[in-house]
Design an enzyme around this catalytic site. Structure first.
Site, PDB file in Angstrom:
ATOM      1  N   ASN A  12      37.506 -25.340 -97.823  1.00 22.46           N
ATOM      2  CA  ASN A  12      38.796 -25.062 -97.180  1.00 22.46           C
ATOM      3  C   ASN A  12      39.384 -26.408 -96.773  1.00 22.46           C
ATOM      4  OD1 ASN A  12      40.931 -24.275 -95.588  1.00 22.46           O
ATOM      5  ND2 ASN A  12      39.667 -23.549 -93.877  1.00 22.46           N
ATOM      6  N   TRP A  13      40.395 -26.848 -97.522  1.00 19.63           N
ATOM      7  CA  TRP A  13      40.974 -28.166 -97.251  1.00 19.63           C
ATOM      8  C   TRP A  13      41.829 -28.172 -95.980  1.00 19.63           C
ATOM      9  CZ3 TRP A  13      43.157 -30.136-102.645  1.00 19.63           C
ATOM     10  CH2 TRP A  13      42.079 -30.515-103.444  1.00 19.63           C
ATOM     11  N   LYS A  14      42.126 -27.002 -95.436  1.00 18.47           N
ATOM     12  CA  LYS A  14      43.064 -26.896 -94.295  1.00 18.47           C
ATOM     13  C   LYS A  14      44.352 -27.656 -94.646  1.00 18.47           C
ATOM     14  CE  LYS A  14      39.107 -26.671 -91.270  1.00 18.47           C
ATOM     15  NZ  LYS A  14      38.695 -26.433 -89.908  1.00 18.47           N
ATOM     16  N   HIS A  98      41.100 -16.588 -90.873  1.00 20.96           N
ATOM     17  CA  HIS A  98      40.448 -17.821 -90.397  1.00 20.96           C
ATOM     18  C   HIS A  98      40.741 -17.970 -88.906  1.00 20.96           C
ATOM     19  CE1 HIS A  98      39.473 -22.038 -89.822  1.00 20.96           C
ATOM     20  NE2 HIS A  98      38.770 -21.961 -90.935  1.00 20.96           N
ATOM     21  N   GLU A 100      41.528 -20.376 -87.125  1.00 21.44           N
ATOM     22  CA  GLU A 100      42.723 -21.163 -86.773  1.00 21.44           C
ATOM     23  C   GLU A 100      43.982 -20.300 -86.903  1.00 21.44           C
ATOM     24  OE1 GLU A 100      41.910 -24.505 -89.346  1.00 21.44           O
ATOM     25  OE2 GLU A 100      40.187 -25.009 -88.093  1.00 21.44           O
ATOM     26  N   GLU A 170      32.079 -17.290 -89.242  1.00 22.70           N
ATOM     27  CA  GLU A 170      32.427 -18.642 -88.816  1.00 22.70           C
ATOM     28  C   GLU A 170      32.534 -18.670 -87.295  1.00 22.70           C
ATOM     29  OE1 GLU A 170      34.297 -21.155 -92.103  1.00 22.70           O
ATOM     30  OE2 GLU A 170      35.894 -20.254 -90.953  1.00 22.70           O
ATOM     31  N   GLY A 176      34.589 -27.453 -87.209  1.00 17.10           N
ATOM     32  CA  GLY A 176      35.166 -28.780 -87.014  1.00 17.10           C
ATOM     33  C   GLY A 176      34.643 -29.506 -85.790  1.00 17.10           C
ATOM     34  N   SER A 215      30.785 -26.476 -89.625  1.00 18.13           N
ATOM     35  CA  SER A 215      30.095 -27.772 -89.678  1.00 18.13           C
ATOM     36  C   SER A 215      28.903 -27.777 -90.636  1.00 18.13           C
ATOM     37  CB  SER A 215      29.670 -28.215 -88.270  1.00 18.13           C
ATOM     38  OG  SER A 215      30.825 -28.406 -87.459  1.00 18.13           O
ATOM     39  N   GLY A 236      34.700 -26.772 -94.388  1.00 15.73           N
ATOM     40  CA  GLY A 236      35.956 -27.424 -94.016  1.00 15.73           C
ATOM     41  C   GLY A 236      35.875 -28.924 -94.255  1.00 15.73           C
ATOM     42  N   GLY A 237      35.565 -29.681 -93.204  1.00 13.47           N
ATOM     43  CA  GLY A 237      35.600 -31.147 -93.278  1.00 13.47           C
ATOM     44  C   GLY A 237      34.845 -31.723 -94.465  1.00 13.47           C
TER      45      GLY A 237
HETATM   46  C1  PEP Z   1      36.446 -24.087 -91.861  1.00 13.89           C
HETATM   47  O1  PEP Z   1      37.498 -24.699 -91.856  1.00 13.89           O
HETATM   48  O2  PEP Z   1      36.427 -22.912 -92.228  1.00 13.89           O
HETATM   49  C2  PEP Z   1      35.228 -24.789 -91.450  1.00 13.89           C
HETATM   50  C3  PEP Z   1      34.091 -24.133 -91.468  1.00 13.89           C
HETATM   51  O3  PEP Z   1      35.359 -26.098 -91.067  1.00 13.89           O
HETATM   52  P1  PEP Z   1      34.170 -27.169 -90.808  1.00 13.89           P
HETATM   53  O4  PEP Z   1      33.238 -27.078 -91.987  1.00 13.89           O
HETATM   54  O5  PEP Z   1      34.866 -28.494 -90.751  1.00 13.89           O
HETATM   55  O6  PEP Z   1      33.508 -26.797 -89.538  1.00 13.89           O
END
Ligand code: PEP
Length: 256
Positions: A12-14, A98, A100, A170, A176, A215, A236-237
């Site tokens: 997930n590039w956000k 998600h 966010e 999640e 993040g 993470s 994500g990251g």
């Molecule tokens: C996400 O954006 O769904 C996510 C899990 O981010 P991260 O891996 O950065 O925690």
């Protein structure tokens, strides 16, 4: 394949990227990730980059998707992007719910369920995200929260809809933040979710792909993915760094 279930590692590039940076990343991924039976790799990118993903990833074994979707298919909804539009760019997946989107854009359970339906109506596989905040976990409400988030979709779409959907646990406190749920914490919630679906249909529950997100890094991916009810990850990251995303995908591959 774990117990016959399809597995998935989805990035997930956000709201990150540029045409040039994406191209470098995608070319690196294409060079390193080869198709594996029963394991999909996917990238969920911002809408303006879906054409680039379609052009660059077609035929590569890496599929792609969107990060959200309108619950409507067409009409006067300024700023929204619909399922038929997303579908035209060859997307396989659409993330819905998600944290966010839930927290920053006020998407409640009913809206998330409607988006889930919109994705399926348009031939996209929804990746339905559920997860609790730190406060909710500390209050002992984790199961109540994720159960409610799942039920909102089950009640609207019916359990059969989970035959062509992916569920992602999640925990909000792990997204993040660098704080990962322990493998045991992830497994416990995944098992709870699978059992909740099994109460309605055991066969669908057994076949449901359940991802962990929060993470995930190259250093913790194997332990998380090795849990009996964890079928991959939503990343994500680490999905923004080619070598990290590849290493996470290879961790999944090593368990195939
Ligand atoms: C996400 O954006 O769904 C996510 C899990 O981010 P991260 O891996 O950065 O925690």
């Amino acid at each position: 394949m774990k117990a016959g279930r399809a597995r998935l590692v989805a990035g997930n590039w956000k709201m990150h990227g540029s045409l040039a940076a994406n191209q470098r990343l995608l070319v690196a991924l294409k060079g390193s990730l080869k198709p594996v039976s029963g394991l999909d790799y996917a990238i969920c990118a911002p809408f303006p980059y879906l054409a680039q993903l379609s052009d660059t990833l077609a035929g590569s074994g890496i599929v792609w998707g969107a990060q959200t979707i309108s619950e409507h298919d067409v009409g006067a909804y300024t700023g929204e992007v619909s399922g038929p539009m997303i579908r035209e760019f060859g997307c396989r997946y659409a993330i819905v719910g998600h944290s966010e989107r839930r927290q920053l854009y006020g998407e409640g359970d009913a809206a998330v369920a409607a988006k889930f339906m919109a994705a399926q109506r348009n031939g996209l596989t929804p990746i339905l995200c559920v997860g609790e905040t730190l406060e909710q976990r500390e209050r002992g409400d984790t199961e109540a929260v994720v159960g409610r988030q799942l039920d909102a979709v089950l009640n609207l779409a019916g359990v059969a809809a989970l035959r062509s959907a992916v569920l992602a646990y999640e925990p909000v406190w792990a997204i993040g933040t660098g704080k990962t749920a322990s493998a045991a914490q992830a497994q416990a919630v995944h098992q709870f979710l699978r059992e909740r679906v099994a109460k309605q249909d055991g066969e669908i529950a057994a076949g449901l792909t359940l991802l962990y997100g929060g993470s995930v890094k190259p250093g913790n991916a194997v332990e998380l993915f090795a849990q009996p009810d964890v079928d991959g990850g939503l990343i994500g990251g680490a999905a923004l760094v080619a070598e990290d995303f590849v290493a996470i995908c290879k961790a999944a591959e090593s368990l195939a």
